[in-house]
Motif scaffolding. Structure first.
Motif, PDB file in Angstrom:
ATOM      1  N   GLN A   7    -136.504  49.016 -30.806  1.00  0.00           N
ATOM      2  CA  GLN A   7    -135.196  49.633 -30.596  1.00  0.00           C
ATOM      3  C   GLN A   7    -134.175  48.619 -30.069  1.00  0.00           C
ATOM      4  OE1 GLN A   7    -135.011  52.697 -31.777  1.00  0.00           O
ATOM      5  NE2 GLN A   7    -137.239  52.639 -32.120  1.00  0.00           N
ATOM      6  N   THR A   8    -134.198  47.431 -30.693  1.00  0.00           N
ATOM      7  CA  THR A   8    -133.317  46.340 -30.257  1.00  0.00           C
ATOM      8  C   THR A   8    -132.673  45.695 -31.473  1.00  0.00           C
ATOM      9  OG1 THR A   8    -134.764  45.893 -28.371  1.00  0.00           O
ATOM     10  CG2 THR A   8    -133.175  44.185 -28.950  1.00  0.00           C
ATOM     11  N   LEU A   9    -131.416  45.298 -31.288  1.00  0.00           N
ATOM     12  CA  LEU A   9    -130.677  44.563 -32.294  1.00  0.00           C
ATOM     13  C   LEU A   9    -130.399  43.160 -31.761  1.00  0.00           C
ATOM     14  CD1 LEU A   9    -129.056  44.389 -34.975  1.00  0.00           C
ATOM     15  CD2 LEU A   9    -127.074  45.268 -33.711  1.00  0.00           C
ATOM     16  N   LYS A  10    -130.799  42.124 -32.523  1.00  0.00           N
ATOM     17  CA  LYS A  10    -130.633  40.754 -32.039  1.00  0.00           C
ATOM     18  C   LYS A  10    -130.197  39.865 -33.200  1.00  0.00           C
ATOM     19  CE  LYS A  10    -133.041  39.361 -28.702  1.00  0.00           C
ATOM     20  NZ  LYS A  10    -134.112  38.934 -27.765  1.00  0.00           N
ATOM     21  N   GLU A  11    -129.384  38.845 -32.857  1.00  0.00           N
ATOM     22  CA  GLU A  11    -128.892  37.885 -33.837  1.00  0.00           C
ATOM     23  C   GLU A  11    -129.294  36.473 -33.415  1.00  0.00           C
ATOM     24  OE1 GLU A  11    -124.669  36.437 -35.934  1.00  0.00           O
ATOM     25  OE2 GLU A  11    -124.719  38.106 -34.494  1.00  0.00           O
ATOM     26  N   HIS A  12    -129.795  35.685 -34.369  1.00  0.00           N
ATOM     27  CA  HIS A  12    -130.216  34.309 -34.128  1.00  0.00           C
ATOM     28  C   HIS A  12    -129.407  33.385 -35.037  1.00  0.00           C
ATOM     29  CE1 HIS A  12    -133.724  35.337 -31.654  1.00  0.00           C
ATOM     30  NE2 HIS A  12    -133.984  36.302 -32.536  1.00  0.00           N
ATOM     31  N   THR A  13    -128.833  32.350 -34.464  1.00  0.00           N
ATOM     32  CA  THR A  13    -128.147  31.297 -35.210  1.00  0.00           C
ATOM     33  C   THR A  13    -128.709  29.960 -34.742  1.00  0.00           C
ATOM     34  OG1 THR A  13    -126.135  32.622 -35.424  1.00  0.00           O
ATOM     35  CG2 THR A  13    -125.954  30.249 -35.807  1.00  0.00           C
ATOM     36  N   PHE A  14    -129.273  29.201 -35.664  1.00  0.00           N
ATOM     37  CA  PHE A  14    -129.935  27.956 -35.283  1.00  0.00           C
ATOM     38  C   PHE A  14    -129.979  27.029 -36.492  1.00  0.00           C
ATOM     39  CE2 PHE A  14    -133.023  30.749 -37.079  1.00  0.00           C
ATOM     40  CZ  PHE A  14    -133.907  29.951 -37.781  1.00  0.00           C
ATOM     41  N   ASN A  66    -128.473  31.932 -40.090  1.00  0.00           N
ATOM     42  CA  ASN A  66    -128.044  33.058 -39.265  1.00  0.00           C
ATOM     43  C   ASN A  66    -128.870  34.279 -39.656  1.00  0.00           C
ATOM     44  OD1 ASN A  66    -126.070  35.668 -39.156  1.00  0.00           O
ATOM     45  ND2 ASN A  66    -125.731  34.331 -37.399  1.00  0.00           N
ATOM     46  N   ALA A  67    -129.534  34.886 -38.673  1.00  0.00           N
ATOM     47  CA  ALA A  67    -130.409  36.033 -38.939  1.00  0.00           C
ATOM     48  C   ALA A  67    -130.052  37.165 -37.986  1.00  0.00           C
ATOM     49  CB  ALA A  67    -131.874  35.639 -38.766  1.00  0.00           C
ATOM     50  N   LYS A  68    -129.885  38.369 -38.542  1.00  0.00           N
ATOM     51  CA  LYS A  68    -129.637  39.575 -37.762  1.00  0.00           C
ATOM     52  C   LYS A  68    -130.812  40.521 -37.979  1.00  0.00           C
ATOM     53  CE  LYS A  68    -124.613  39.193 -38.295  1.00  0.00           C
ATOM     54  NZ  LYS A  68    -123.374  39.842 -38.793  1.00  0.00           N
ATOM     55  N   ILE A  69    -131.485  40.878 -36.878  1.00  0.00           N
ATOM     56  CA  ILE A  69    -132.671  41.741 -36.948  1.00  0.00           C
ATOM     57  C   ILE A  69    -132.380  43.028 -36.202  1.00  0.00           C
ATOM     58  CG2 ILE A  69    -135.105  41.979 -36.369  1.00  0.00           C
ATOM     59  CD1 ILE A  69    -133.745  38.517 -36.530  1.00  0.00           C
ATOM     60  N   ASN A  70    -132.545  44.134 -36.899  1.00  0.00           N
ATOM     61  CA  ASN A  70    -132.393  45.462 -36.299  1.00  0.00           C
ATOM     62  C   ASN A  70    -133.772  46.127 -36.296  1.00  0.00           C
ATOM     63  OD1 ASN A  70    -131.587  47.925 -35.334  1.00  0.00           O
ATOM     64  ND2 ASN A  70    -130.350  48.471 -37.134  1.00  0.00           N
ATOM     65  N   VAL A  94    -130.259  37.755 -43.524  1.00  0.00           N
ATOM     66  CA  VAL A  94    -130.299  36.307 -43.293  1.00  0.00           C
ATOM     67  C   VAL A  94    -129.271  35.627 -44.198  1.00  0.00           C
ATOM     68  CG1 VAL A  94    -131.745  34.230 -43.303  1.00  0.00           C
ATOM     69  CG2 VAL A  94    -132.750  36.446 -42.715  1.00  0.00           C
ATOM     70  N   THR A  95    -128.578  34.641 -43.614  1.00  0.00           N
ATOM     71  CA  THR A  95    -127.621  33.819 -44.355  1.00  0.00           C
ATOM     72  C   THR A  95    -127.991  32.354 -44.171  1.00  0.00           C
ATOM     73  OG1 THR A  95    -125.852  35.446 -44.015  1.00  0.00           O
ATOM     74  CG2 THR A  95    -125.195  33.213 -44.658  1.00  0.00           C
ATOM     75  N   VAL A  96    -128.086  31.640 -45.294  1.00  0.00           N
ATOM     76  CA  VAL A  96    -128.340  30.198 -45.296  1.00  0.00           C
ATOM     77  C   VAL A  96    -127.071  29.512 -45.783  1.00  0.00           C
ATOM     78  CG1 VAL A  96    -129.772  28.344 -46.239  1.00  0.00           C
ATOM     79  CG2 VAL A  96    -130.790  30.546 -45.707  1.00  0.00           C
ATOM     80  N   PHE A 154    -122.795  26.522 -52.067  1.00  0.00           N
ATOM     81  CA  PHE A 154    -122.613  27.963 -51.964  1.00  0.00           C
ATOM     82  C   PHE A 154    -123.605  28.546 -50.963  1.00  0.00           C
ATOM     83  CE2 PHE A 154    -120.909  28.361 -56.578  1.00  0.00           C
ATOM     84  CZ  PHE A 154    -119.732  27.752 -56.160  1.00  0.00           C
ATOM     85  N   GLN A 155    -123.159  29.545 -50.222  1.00  0.00           N
ATOM     86  CA  GLN A 155    -124.036  30.239 -49.274  1.00  0.00           C
ATOM     87  C   GLN A 155    -125.050  31.107 -50.019  1.00  0.00           C
ATOM     88  OE1 GLN A 155    -121.873  32.572 -46.448  1.00  0.00           O
ATOM     89  NE2 GLN A 155    -121.560  30.870 -45.039  1.00  0.00           N
ATOM     90  N   GLN A 156    -126.148  31.384 -49.321  1.00  0.00           N
ATOM     91  CA  GLN A 156    -127.161  32.306 -49.830  1.00  0.00           C
ATOM     92  C   GLN A 156    -127.354  33.417 -48.794  1.00  0.00           C
ATOM     93  OE1 GLN A 156    -130.502  30.627 -52.305  1.00  0.00           O
ATOM     94  NE2 GLN A 156    -130.181  28.867 -50.967  1.00  0.00           N
TER      95      GLN A 156
END
Length: 450
Positions: free
Chosen positions: A240-247, A193-197, A177-179, A155-157
């Motif tokens: 003042q930036t929105l960025k998404e990281h997937t790794f 997957n992480a989304k930072i605003n 954040v999603t694991v 299951f995802q977290q």
């Protein structure tokens, strides 16, 4: 001149990767090299599992030591029993083969920490008259397959945090954040997957860590050890930036498994996602995860695909492992061994089964095999017939006691359910018959009074 030149115990790597689990059979040999004829009192092999915890704390000028031990199991087999009188081995190399089964049960995996350990060992002991006992031991790697709720490990977290940055209202930072899973095998990659605003006026640097937490417990006293297994920083998120990281975050293959089934020692893991922000408390999200073991023979892993493993599944959870026995095992485990019966070398009274074929040559290597499996609990003819009868029962027979079948009496057939070919409630559109037609009066002339 000493009579004993070499004494050693070795074991066979199960499936060629050297990891054992519940219900497996450890096979190997004890090598005994003698310079001259020697009288042996006993020769034994022992397989045991132990948990030990020990640490010392300083309280002012006083120091307190805390320690605890737990014996998980012990299996001891005699290759030469003490009841055997005047057992003399000639000079030369003697090889004694053994086979010991690991009992089924919920036992922790092998582990070594700063203040405690879980150890599984093989030990050979040679006893001689007027001599100190000679021992040799080898540690084996044990990994349990008994993890609860193993089917929920895929299951995802999902986690989220929102924090105001600064004292004078300089904006907020939000991180989602999603694991991908809850459970992993050592060597797996954690997909994050992480989304930072970043709506603040400060830089925010994402940081992701895989952390091991170990707790030692002795009579209400605890000691905690934290170890960062791996850590990774991602690109800084400007104001003042929105960025998404997937790794992917890779777990080292030699990472110990989680331990949740021991009262004096536990090993847990977590993934911590945080943001490094200068002059501010760092917001963080914590995801608990479990490290379990998956056989290298499993196709696609315990979570992602079908299984071709050679290991039987314990009763405590739904396992991807099948019950086939490996062809590479020299001594396949029998059904009696899995049920807790003695293994092939655990019958001391059958010492003559070893044979002890002594050789007159001083350089000869003598092989002492274990007793044959037929010496153990042979099934009776009645049991063999009931368990291995090749004639299946038919539908016209009646099952009675002792697995015997008797024919049904003549004229008696097995009833079958009627076939419903259509909806009997919608067979006709006519009105149902009236009461007078169904129940006429006794004189046949007077209708029913209204």
């Amino acid at each position: 001149m000493p009579s004993l030149k070499n004494f050693a115990i070795t074991y066979d790597d199960l499936h060629n990767y050297g990891i054992f689990s519940e219900g497996d059979t450890v096979t190997g040999k004890v090598t005994l090299e003698l310079e001259k004829q020697t009288k042996i009192e006993s020769l034994s092999v022992k397989l045991k599992g132990d948990v030990k915890v020990h640490w010392t704390e300083q309280h002012g000028e006083d120091s307190h030591t805390y320690s605890a031990n737990r014996r998980l199991f012990k299996e001891k087999h005699f290759l030469i029993t003490q009841e055997t009188k005047d057992t003399r081995l000639p000079a030369g190399v003697h090889i004694f083969k053994f086979s010991i089964g690991i009992p089924l049960g919920n036992m922790p995996s092998s582990f070594r920490g700063g203040s405690g350990k879980v150890v599984y060992k093989l030990e050979a002991r040679l006893c001689r008259s007027w001599r100190f006992d000679r021992t040799d031991e080898k540690e084996i790697c044990f990994r349990t397959k008994a993890f609860p709720n193993i089917n929920r490990m895929n299951f995802q977290q999902v986690g989220s945090t929102n924090k105001e940055v600064g004292i004078f209202n300089k904006g907020t930072v939000q991180m989602d954040v999603t694991v991908d899973r809850r459970g992993y095998v050592p060597g797996d990659s954690v997909l994050i997957n992480a989304k930072i605003n970043n709506s603040s006026s400060k830089d925010a640097t994402p940081k992701f860590s895989f952390i091991q937490d170990v707790e030692y417990r002795v009579k209400g006293n605890t000691k905690h050890d934290k170890l960062v297994i791996c850590r990774e920083y991602r690109e800084c998120v400007k104001p003042q930036t929105l960025k998404e990281h997937t790794f992917s975050l890779t777990i080292p293959p030699d990472t110990p498994l989680s331990i949740q089934n021991c009262d004096i020692l536990s090993v847990e893991y977590r993934i911590k996602a945080s943001l490094d922000i200068s002059f501010s408390f760092n917001p963080e999200i914590v995801f608990p995860v479990v490290l379990f073991w998956d056989s290298p023979h499993t196709a696609g892993g315990a979570i992602g695909g079908p299984s071709t493993s050679d290991f039987p599944a314990p009763v405590s959870f739904v396992s991807p492992y099948s019950s086939a026995t490996s062809a590479t095992s020299q001594y396949p485990a029998s059904a009696a061994m899995y049920a807790g019966a003695p293994s092939m070398c655990s019958v001391p009274e059958q010492i003559n089964a070893y044979g002890y074929p002594f050789s007159s040559s001083s350089s000869a290597s003598v092989l002492h095999p274990p007793p044959p499996a037929t010496l153990l609990h042979p099934p009776s003819s009645g049991q063999a017939h009931s368990q291995f009868s090749s004639t299946p029962p038919t539908y016209n027979t009646l099952e009675v006691e002792n697995d015997h079948f008797a024919p049904l009496p003549s004229g008696v057939s097995v009833p079958s359910a009627p076939m419903m070919t259509e909806n009997f409630l919608s067979q006709t559109d006519e009105e149902p018959p009236s009461y007078e037609i169904l129940f006429p009066s006794s004189n046949g002339s007077n209708p029913r009074p209204k």
